[in-house]
Each structure stands twice: as structure tokens, then as C-alpha cells.
Design a protein around this motif. Sequence first.
Motif, short mmCIF file in Angstrom:
data_model
loop_
_atom_site.label_atom_id
_atom_site.label_comp_id
_atom_site.label_asym_id
_atom_site.label_seq_id
_atom_site.Cartn_x
_atom_site.Cartn_y
_atom_site.Cartn_z
N MET A 18 0.85 -1.19 0.00
CA MET A 18 0.00 0.00 0.00
C MET A 18 0.89 1.24 0.00
SD MET A 18 -1.18 0.17 3.98
CE MET A 18 -1.49 1.92 3.92
N ASN A 46 -0.13 4.49 6.40
CA ASN A 46 -0.71 5.68 5.75
C ASN A 46 -1.33 6.50 6.86
OD1 ASN A 46 -2.35 7.53 4.40
ND2 ASN A 46 -2.68 6.12 2.67
N ASN A 88 -4.99 3.05 7.99
CA ASN A 88 -4.41 2.20 6.95
C ASN A 88 -2.99 1.84 7.34
OD1 ASN A 88 -6.71 2.34 5.26
ND2 ASN A 88 -6.08 4.37 4.58
N GLU A 89 -2.81 0.59 7.73
CA GLU A 89 -1.49 0.07 8.08
C GLU A 89 -1.34 -1.34 7.50
OE1 GLU A 89 -0.86 2.18 12.45
OE2 GLU A 89 -1.13 0.02 12.30
N LYS A 126 2.40 1.75 -3.48
CA LYS A 126 2.08 0.33 -3.59
C LYS A 126 2.91 -0.30 -4.71
CE LYS A 126 -1.74 -2.92 -4.25
NZ LYS A 126 -3.19 -3.07 -4.48
#
Length: 547
Positions: free
Chosen positions: A152, A178, A281-282, A306
Motif C-alpha cells: 500500500m 498511511n 491504513n497500516e 504500492k
Amino acid sequence: MVERILKITLVIVVLLFGGFYAYNESVRKQEVSSKEVVEYITKEVEKGDIVAGVKTSGQIEGSWGGGIDVPDILFDGGQEAKYIIEKVLVERGDPVKEGDTLIKLQSPDLDLKLKEAELKLREKTDDLLLMAGVDNINKISPSQGIIVRATMEGRVTELTVKEGDELEQGISVAKIVNDSKYIVRAKVTPGEYKLLKEGQEVTLKIGSYDGTNVATITSIDKNQSPDLDKDGKAIGFIHWITIEGKNPGLAQPKMEVEVGIKRGGNIFYFVNKASIEGFANEATILASAKGIITKMYAHSNDVVKKGDKIAVLAGEDMQRAIEGKIREIDELKKNINSYKESYKYLEIKSRMNGIVSYMRATEGKELERFGYLGSLYNMDEMYMETYVDDQDVLKVKMDAPVTITLDAIPGEIFEGRVKDIQTRGNSKDGITKFRVTINLKGNEKTKPNFAAKAFIESGSSKDTLLIPLEGLLEEEGKMVVKILQDDKSVKVVPVKIGVMNDRMVEIVEGLKEGDKIITGTETKILNGDNNNVKVLETKPDNNKKGE
């Protein structure tokens, strides 16, 4: 009286003498005016074609053309899938052509196995691609290991490995974060719980920073949980809520947060303080197999997208792991191809032109491996068995051409060849007969047991001198013919003969075209004719084939 008797006697004598004289005169005149004459029946020697052979009869039979069998691939490729006979399209006696569908099958098992294999293939492929960090399996080289890639977009954190480190499968390589959104877990009292709902906006005061930040409640635990003090003692009940907010750039994990709601234009903060647990988001990057880090591409706090390279993981264990996964994928592909190939055989087709001689397949029956469903006989390779006597068998040769007609199909001629001649005959009623087997090519109309007549050719000649058989004579062991010459005298000529049938005979030596041969004579009594020889010439034979 005496005188009268003498007169009568004299008249009788005169009459008797006159009658006798008249009779003798009549016979003499008849002998003088009548003659005995000979009439010759002749035929000119002509050129033509002749075929000799043996006429016989019998029945035709069909050569066995093979069985209608269960295709092996249905079980080898289908891996013991079950098959049901859905439809039988032919029955005994039906003509079929090569490629015609004879039996239709169905297999729910095959459908299920194909779907399962395709699903497993996708899972195995995705797993290997994820493990290798590539988008195409062809890019993977087991000897070079795998490239660990970012799954990601975000910042590299918790990077605790370096080149040369040996990692076990499942060990963390790094974490990608993120930080555009953060997550807060907070506890509220039962009274505060009643004022909240999912999707509701709340106001957050983060750490010692001035100002507030608007966030959203994403979930509320409806079940109460005990509220524990620092010593672990229950001091009441609370509800847990999850809050997600946009990071203004200052939020970091473990920062203290105050949560409040607006009421009447004012902000009321909850009794209990919370903290930022992390970011929305991890992703943790794990070693997918045991290996050694041979190269690092990213470092702590690097911002990556990503698919960006993080590290290269190699080694013998890694190579074996990759090769094992590739073998699994190849095996699944092979099975899928076999399943798909099996679908082609759900229609059992004829391998030849022929006629169904036997059919045992029944609709609804489960198919058995190595099952026998029926048989065909070959119309293209039929045969006829016939018997010829001991004189005619000498004229029959192997592979001799044969002309065959069938009573059931008038007007149609079939060609054949002598395939076998019995070497030892069978005697019945004083007559010895030999079995002769003839091969012939049939068609869709020919069927076993049809009555047949055959002409087995024993010799032939084209554009040769021919005479009728009755013109050939044998004298002192030699073959001769009698020629009527121009002066009406008869000449005996020895000849050498060739092919002969029951009508005509080939003359190889001794005659020439146009010679008149005598084929017969007639003796007659003709009155008043001094010529004692007559010639009756037979008309030319328009059929010059001499069959």
C-alpha cells in the motif's frame, strides 16, 4: 358269258400295268429332280474384349469395425468423476458416419471439480504473487528469490531488518503506514452512550496542541464492559466506541485525546480521556518464507507507493518454497486442462463409417471405467463367403477382381477382391466344394445377410481375336477350327487359344480377323438345285466383351 369275263379281265390287266408304269416313272423323276445339300453356319473372326471367370453366389457379412467404448480420458482427465448417459442417439441397424455423435453424457461432478480447481488456482497464484511481490508469475525466478514489495501507499515504519539478516517465515520485515487518517478507541459512560450513534461527528482535542479536530464515530459497542481502575478493580460500567478522523499532520500514536460533543452551541467533553491507537491504513510486511535479506531498497520513514521494492529475500529455503508453489500451480493448470479436455468427450462419436451392430448403453445409467457400450461393423470392409467346386476353384486366384450384385439393391454393382481360398475342400453328396472369401466395399444401403451373386475374374484380354466357343474343336489332342474358304471348301486349321469363358474363346495363333469359321452344319433336301452347299452366316455379335 365267257367273252364278257375275258373283256373284264383284260381291262384289269391294262389298269394294273398302267398304274405300275406311272408309279415307276414318278419315282424316277423324283430321284432325278431332288438333291441332298449341306448348310454351313459360319461366324467371322472379330476383335473384342473377353473376360473369363467363375460365377457363384452367397451372402455378404459386415466386418467388425470395433467397439463403442468409454474414452479413457474421461477418467484419467476427470480424475474419477461420475458420468451419466444422458441420451442414446442411435440404435442397432442405424448407419453412421465418422464423427457422428452416438451417445451424449453429462457430469455434474466434472463441473464441480473444474470450478474447485479454477478457484484453487486463483488462490495459489494470488498467494505466490503476493509472496513474490510481482504482478505476473512469469516474472518470478526461484533462484533469485523474491522481491518484498509495499502492499500500500504510506510511510515505512518499524523497519528492524538489514541486509544479511536471516528471517524465519512470518517474521515482520517492516510496516507501511498511511497516516492520513487516525483511529481512536474511547470509553464512554452509560449516560454518555445514550447521547451517541454511529456516524455522529465528535470534537477531539489532541494532546497539548491548540485547537480541535472533527472526527466521526465509526462503531459503538452496545454491550457494557466493566470499568477498571489502575489496580484492576471494577468501578462501574462503560461502552467502547471507535472514532476515525483526518490527520491534520500532528496526530501520532499514543497521543492523549479528549472526546466531546456539541450541545446547545457548547462542547461537552466525556469523563474519560482516550488516546490515538494508530492509523486507519497500516500493513505489516512479513517474510513469506525462510530466507536471507540480500538487498534493502527502503529505509525507515521513506514514503513508498504500492508495489515499490522494500527488500530482496533469497536462499535455498526460499527457492524450494517458490518452486513448490510453482509446481502446485502447474499441477492445477494440468488438471484444469484435463477437465476441459474431458468435456469434448461428453459426446461419444463414431470413429468410422459403419452400421450399429450392437448397443447396450441405456439412458440414466452411470458410466463405468473401461465400459463397453456397443459395437459397429464396417461398411467399407464387408465380406462375402461363397463355395465353388473343385474344377472352378483352380480358376480362382488370390486378390482376383470380383464383380458383385445384390438382390436387395438391383442395378448397383460392387467391386471386390478374393481375400482367402480354402486349401482343403469339404465333400457333400459326392461334390467337393471350397470356401472362397471375398472382400468388398459396401455403402449405407448394404446390410449383413444380403443375398449376393459374384463373378470372380480368372483372366481377361482386350482387343483380341474372338470366336464363339462352338467353333472350337478338338482333334487328336489338338485344338482346331474349320474355315470355310472362298471356293466353299472347308479347311481345318490348328489354333492356340487364350482366355475362354462359356460363350467365347480367345484365339492367340492360327486365325486372322475376317476368317469365316464354321460353328455348325445342317443337311437339307432341296428340289431342282444343282448347288449342294449353302452358307448361313450368323450376324455379328454386338457384345464384343465376350463375357
